[in-house]
Design a protein around this motif. Structure first.
Motif, short mmCIF file in Angstrom:
data_model
loop_
_atom_site.label_atom_id
_atom_site.label_comp_id
_atom_site.label_asym_id
_atom_site.label_seq_id
_atom_site.Cartn_x
_atom_site.Cartn_y
_atom_site.Cartn_z
N ARG A 84 -94.30 -1.53 5.60
CA ARG A 84 -93.75 -2.55 4.58
C ARG A 84 -94.87 -2.95 4.13
NH1 ARG A 84 -93.18 -4.73 10.72
NH2 ARG A 84 -94.73 -4.33 10.92
N GLU A 110 -87.44 -7.40 6.18
CA GLU A 110 -88.60 -6.04 6.75
C GLU A 110 -87.96 -4.93 5.78
OE1 GLU A 110 -89.72 -5.83 10.13
OE2 GLU A 110 -91.86 -7.43 10.03
N LYS A 113 -87.96 -5.55 2.24
CA LYS A 113 -89.63 -5.18 1.81
C LYS A 113 -89.70 -3.72 2.18
CE LYS A 113 -91.81 -8.87 3.53
NZ LYS A 113 -92.77 -9.67 5.01
N THR A 116 -88.01 -2.27 -1.55
CA THR A 116 -88.23 -2.41 -2.46
C THR A 116 -90.48 -1.16 -2.45
OG1 THR A 116 -88.22 -4.81 -2.51
CG2 THR A 116 -90.10 -4.26 -3.86
N ASN A 117 -91.43 -1.40 -1.43
CA ASN A 117 -92.71 -0.76 -1.67
C ASN A 117 -91.74 0.84 -1.84
OD1 ASN A 117 -93.80 -2.82 -0.75
ND2 ASN A 117 -93.54 -2.73 1.28
#
Length: 241
Positions: A84, A110, A113, A116-117
């Motif tokens: 995360r 989460e 996230k 996106t990462n």
């Protein structure tokens, strides 16, 4: 608990896991390149991908698992990070997260996230492949079930109960591991919490975070799933736009 015990137990539990099927599924879509393996655990799949020609970086939150992976596999760079909160990992051709790792990400915030990462870790047109358990599998095959195994040096009892949120399961595991020095069995307990979401929720979050060509498959088949929830394990193959 020494890392070797934790990792050994994990490998016992996963001894019959279809690692070759995970590898074959991924390699149907991508056969080489720079790979990021999120939630790599003891590194068994990371090692297999490295042996087949990928340049692999394995990431896991557990220092114990990574210590075991580093001691028992080769050809892989291992990094301890929370998926995360990924940092400094870029320019990968493919990111994978297999064996229901993302079922441990239990809120949509989460998940967003993580997605996106992952997108930021990929090159343009890079692939993201992951799997999750289906809602039907949790509800029909896990909730309310008890599993147990007895081996010469380890035994366990595994209780699965309905979690506090829709689509969630609480796993309570009790292990008895033989201490070779004393000849006595030592007991320890593990608790795990997993959650899965409807297919459309995953697709919406993927598209929101910049993925396109999101295709859904079931139970290792390379044919697109018409009814994904009828499968026990759902695969997503996504391209960064």
């Amino acid at each position: 608990m020494a890392y070797s015990k934790l990792a050994y137990i994990y490998d016992v539990l996963m001894d019959d896991a279809p690692y070759d099927q995970w590898q074959s599924f991924v390699e149907h879509f991508c056969k080489q390149g720079k790979m990021l393996d999120l939630g790599c655990g003891t590194g068994r799949l990371s090692h297999q991908f490295a042996d087949s020609g990928f340049s692999v970086t394995g990431v896991d939150y557990s220092e114990d698992m990574l210590a075991f992976a580093q001691a028992n596999t080769s050809g892989v760079q291992y990094i301890q990070q929370d998926i995360r909160l990924l940092q400094g990992l870029t320019e990968f051709d493919i990111v994978v997260s297999l064996c229901d790792v993302l079922n441990y990400i239990t809120t949509t915030d989460e998940l967003e996230k993580v997605f996106t990462n992952v997108r930021e870790s990929l090159v343009n047109d890079g692939l993201f492949i992951f799997d999750v358990h289906s809602l039907n599998h949790f509800n029909e095959n896990m909730v309310g079930q008890t599993f147990a195994e007895i081996y010469d040096d380890i035994s366990y009892v595994w209780f699965c109960e309905q979690g506090r949120e829709y689509g969630s399961v609480e796993h309570d595991l009790t292990f008895f591991l033989l201490n070779e020095e004393t000849g006595q069995y030592e007991r320890f307990d593990e608790q795990h919490y997993q959650r899965t979401f409807p297919v459309e929720t995953y697709k919406e979050l993927l598209e929101k975070t910049g993925f396109q060509s999101v295709t859904v498959y079931g139970d290792f088949s390379i044919e697109e799933a018409e009814e994904p929830e009828e499968n026990q394990r759902i695969f997503f193959v996504c391209k960064k736009r």
